[in-house]
Scaffold this active site. Structure first.
Site, PDB file in Angstrom:
ATOM      1  N   CYS A  67       0.843  -1.204   0.000  1.00 30.95           N
ATOM      2  CA  CYS A  67       0.000   0.000   0.000  1.00 30.95           C
ATOM      3  C   CYS A  67       0.875   1.249   0.000  1.00 30.95           C
ATOM      4  O   CYS A  67       1.497   1.587   1.009  1.00 30.95           O
ATOM      5  CB  CYS A  67      -0.915  -0.057   1.221  1.00 30.95           C
ATOM      6  SG  CYS A  67      -1.711   1.496   1.658  1.00 30.95           S
ATOM      7  N   CYS A  70       0.101   3.895   2.566  1.00 33.98           N
ATOM      8  CA  CYS A  70       0.496   3.423   3.905  1.00 33.98           C
ATOM      9  C   CYS A  70       1.976   3.689   4.144  1.00 33.98           C
ATOM     10  O   CYS A  70       2.374   4.179   5.208  1.00 33.98           O
ATOM     11  CB  CYS A  70       0.250   1.919   4.047  1.00 33.98           C
ATOM     12  SG  CYS A  70      -1.479   1.427   3.903  1.00 33.98           S
TER      13      CYS A  70
END
Ligand code: ZN
Length: 153
Positions: A67, A70
């Site tokens: 991600c 993230c």
């Protein structure tokens, strides 16, 4: 009296109110109870922090290695840890390694932040945030709980 889980060995440690938890060391293994960085947890450690952290909140960053947002938020979350600890214990849960734990938290989109107090989720949000935003969101979410505690309710 507050209580924190040792990141190194998982022991629950009580810290007197006149001692700074940031300077405290684990009574079992001698490691510091806090570092400047969030603690990487698996499902078991997350459960221990949720159940046994007393007198402080627990903020969990649910993320995954694949991600991009993230990974971009990771240094922001670490910067927020330095500002929020020890009133808030910051944890990171890798949802790729711990999909069941992430599912049980009801996380669908990541990055997701979940804030716990006394084991209960009291606030959640999703999407990348700056350190300033993380700190402001956390303090705002905790403000009503602290006001209730001070009024004896
Ligand atoms: Zn320890």
């Amino acid at each position: 009296m507050r209580q924190f889980i040792c990141p190194a060995c998982g022991a629950a440690n009580r810290t007197p109110d006149d001692k700074d938890p940031l300077a405290a060391k684990c009574g079992r293994c001698g490691e510091p109870l806090f570092s400047a960085h969030p603690v990487e947890v698996n499902a078991k450690a997350l459960g221990a922090h949720r159940a046994s952290t007393k007198g402080a909140a627990v903020l969990v960053d649910v993320w995954a290695p694949w991600c991009g947002p993230c990974r971009a938020m990771a240094p922001q979350f670490a910067a927020a840890a330095a500002r929020l600890q020890p009133d808030v214990r910051l944890l990171k849960l890798n949802s790729e390694a711990e999909p069941q734990a992430a599912g049980e938290l009801g996380v669908s989109g990541i990055p997701a932040l979940l804030l716990f107090r006394d084991g209960r989720a009291i606030a959640r949000t999703a999407g990348a945030m700056s350190a300033d935003q993380i700190v402001a969101w956390t303090r705002q979410a905790l403000a009503p709980a602290q006001a209730r505690a001070q009024s004896g309710g």
